[in-house]
Design a protein around this motif. Sequence first.
Motif, PDB file in Angstrom:
ATOM      1  N   ALA A 191      37.255  31.492  27.842  1.00 42.83           N
ATOM      2  CA  ALA A 191      37.796  31.990  28.959  1.00 42.83           C
ATOM      3  C   ALA A 191      37.050  31.169  30.064  1.00 42.83           C
ATOM      4  CB  ALA A 191      38.196  33.504  28.943  1.00 42.83           C
ATOM      5  N   GLU A 213      34.200  34.881  32.232  1.00 46.35           N
ATOM      6  CA  GLU A 213      33.825  35.759  31.213  1.00 46.35           C
ATOM      7  C   GLU A 213      32.941  36.751  31.901  1.00 46.35           C
ATOM      8  OE1 GLU A 213      33.430  34.012  27.044  1.00 46.35           O
ATOM      9  OE2 GLU A 213      32.114  32.711  28.404  1.00 46.35           O
ATOM     10  N   ARG A 260      44.377  43.630  24.562  1.00 48.71           N
ATOM     11  CA  ARG A 260      44.527  42.897  25.911  1.00 48.71           C
ATOM     12  C   ARG A 260      44.742  44.011  27.108  1.00 48.71           C
ATOM     13  NH1 ARG A 260      46.075  37.883  25.586  1.00 48.71           N
ATOM     14  NH2 ARG A 260      46.146  36.947  23.473  1.00 48.71           N
ATOM     15  N   ARG A 266      44.400  44.080  34.896  1.00 42.14           N
ATOM     16  CA  ARG A 266      43.467  44.442  35.867  1.00 42.14           C
ATOM     17  C   ARG A 266      43.319  45.984  36.339  1.00 42.14           C
ATOM     18  NH1 ARG A 266      43.360  41.272  41.696  1.00 42.14           N
ATOM     19  NH2 ARG A 266      41.468  42.526  42.661  1.00 42.14           N
ATOM     20  N   SER A 297      40.055  42.059  35.879  1.00 40.29           N
ATOM     21  CA  SER A 297      40.970  41.066  35.731  1.00 40.29           C
ATOM     22  C   SER A 297      41.575  41.287  34.255  1.00 40.29           C
ATOM     23  CB  SER A 297      40.675  39.678  35.718  1.00 40.29           C
ATOM     24  OG  SER A 297      39.796  39.285  34.788  1.00 40.29           O
ATOM     25  N   ASP A 298      42.983  40.770  34.246  1.00 42.42           N
ATOM     26  CA  ASP A 298      43.741  40.543  32.880  1.00 42.42           C
ATOM     27  C   ASP A 298      42.744  39.933  32.055  1.00 42.42           C
ATOM     28  OD1 ASP A 298      45.843  41.775  34.280  1.00 42.42           O
ATOM     29  OD2 ASP A 298      47.170  40.146  34.285  1.00 42.42           O
ATOM     30  N   GLY A 299      42.551  40.300  30.760  1.00 36.15           N
ATOM     31  CA  GLY A 299      41.945  39.758  29.708  1.00 36.15           C
ATOM     32  C   GLY A 299      42.084  40.156  28.456  1.00 36.15           C
ATOM     33  N   LEU A 350      34.631  40.942  28.290  1.00 40.06           N
ATOM     34  CA  LEU A 350      35.768  40.733  28.633  1.00 40.06           C
ATOM     35  C   LEU A 350      35.862  39.389  28.891  1.00 40.06           C
ATOM     36  CD1 LEU A 350      38.528  42.154  29.067  1.00 40.06           C
ATOM     37  CD2 LEU A 350      37.940  41.865  31.775  1.00 40.06           C
ATOM     38  N   SER A 351      36.925  38.647  28.314  1.00 39.84           N
ATOM     39  CA  SER A 351      37.471  37.130  28.524  1.00 39.84           C
ATOM     40  C   SER A 351      38.639  37.246  29.555  1.00 39.84           C
ATOM     41  CB  SER A 351      37.526  36.543  27.167  1.00 39.84           C
ATOM     42  OG  SER A 351      36.561  36.119  26.587  1.00 39.84           O
ATOM     43  N   GLY A 352      38.578  36.870  30.667  1.00 36.65           N
ATOM     44  CA  GLY A 352      39.664  36.827  31.504  1.00 36.65           C
ATOM     45  C   GLY A 352      40.776  36.075  31.100  1.00 36.65           C
ATOM     46  N   THR A 353      42.056  36.393  31.054  1.00 37.54           N
ATOM     47  CA  THR A 353      43.252  35.372  30.802  1.00 37.54           C
ATOM     48  C   THR A 353      43.938  34.715  32.128  1.00 37.54           C
ATOM     49  OG1 THR A 353      44.550  37.150  30.214  1.00 37.54           O
ATOM     50  CG2 THR A 353      43.357  36.529  28.545  1.00 37.54           C
ATOM     51  N   TRP A 372      41.801  28.809  30.048  1.00 38.77           N
ATOM     52  CA  TRP A 372      40.762  28.442  29.067  1.00 38.77           C
ATOM     53  C   TRP A 372      40.176  27.320  29.323  1.00 38.77           C
ATOM     54  CZ3 TRP A 372      39.902  32.455  25.671  1.00 38.77           C
ATOM     55  CH2 TRP A 372      40.999  33.344  25.618  1.00 38.77           C
TER      56      TRP A 372
END
Length: 343
Positions: free
Chosen positions: A55, A58, A79, A82, A159-161, A183-186, A190
């Motif tokens: 992502a 991160e 998943r 935020r 954030s969303d992730g 957390l890997s933010g989506t 990418w």
Amino acid sequence: MKRLFVLLLLAAVPACQHASAADAGHGPAPLDVRLAAVSLEPIAHPVSGAGLITARREMDLSFKVGGVVSQVRADVGTRVKRGQVLAVLDTTEVSAAVTQATEGLRKAERDLERVEALHGRGSMPLAEVQNARTGVAVAKAGLSAAQFNVAHSVVTAPSDGVVDRRAVEPGEVVPGGKPVFHLSGTGTGWVVRLGLSDRDLFAVRLGAPCTVTVDALPGESVPCEVSEIASSASAGSGLFEVEALLKGGPELRAGATAKVQIARDVKLPSIPVAALVDGRGDAAAVFLVQDGKAVRRPVKVGFLYDDRAAIASGLDGAEQVVVEGSSRLREGSPARIAAATTP
């Protein structure tokens, strides 16, 4: 017998004279060769590298204060949105700190009222009033800090992730600042981060188009562009990190191996591979024709593509090279250019 010898001698003289004339006037017959033009057009030669899909954003998430974990509401692969709560501390301790700071502020405010009243009657110096006012300001700051700690006794998603790693369990005592989730933010996309040598790096520019292929998805490619270029090399590898931002494509997973090809135009002269002779590594030679003679020119090959060779050095000023017949040539060999010239 003497007359026969004289006749043989006279017959040999013209033959010798003819041979001498051939040696002196004609020499070996020239070899027929065909030439090819040296192309100066830019060459599409992509820079290649490999890296891992991650992502773009991160984050390691942690509690601001230490304490006992009362709830864990996310696991690996979850998943999240935020602001979503991921874990909560037992707030008994931090709530008590808020109560203590609140009472401290009330006392400081009462002290200030009393000191100001005494100062108004002339029985308290100004310095005591100033000290009391300072006490109120300090108490307010302490209350704000305690309230801040209560507000941060939970871990929320910034954030969303997707949760990639979880390092906490309910009932566990954790210190402040220790990462409990990764957390890997989506929401920001990418990327593939790859290392390039300095030779390749200087041919890459921000915004350059590229393509990504993933071993797990054979036959598919994802468009991308260069979004970041490191200003210095990694101390460990000596390579420069380059980030390629993916644009669309199938759903991907963090950690997948990807290959990246970054578009690049190289300005080097190129010739047909058939023109090269005596190749050894990147060293080779070509033949030119000057004044009817073959001239051998050492060259350094930059790279091969299709049926052509990009020449890094050695072709300065050359417009044509021998492409047919070069294997029979030597330095200074007579050469005759055929009517047709290979483009």
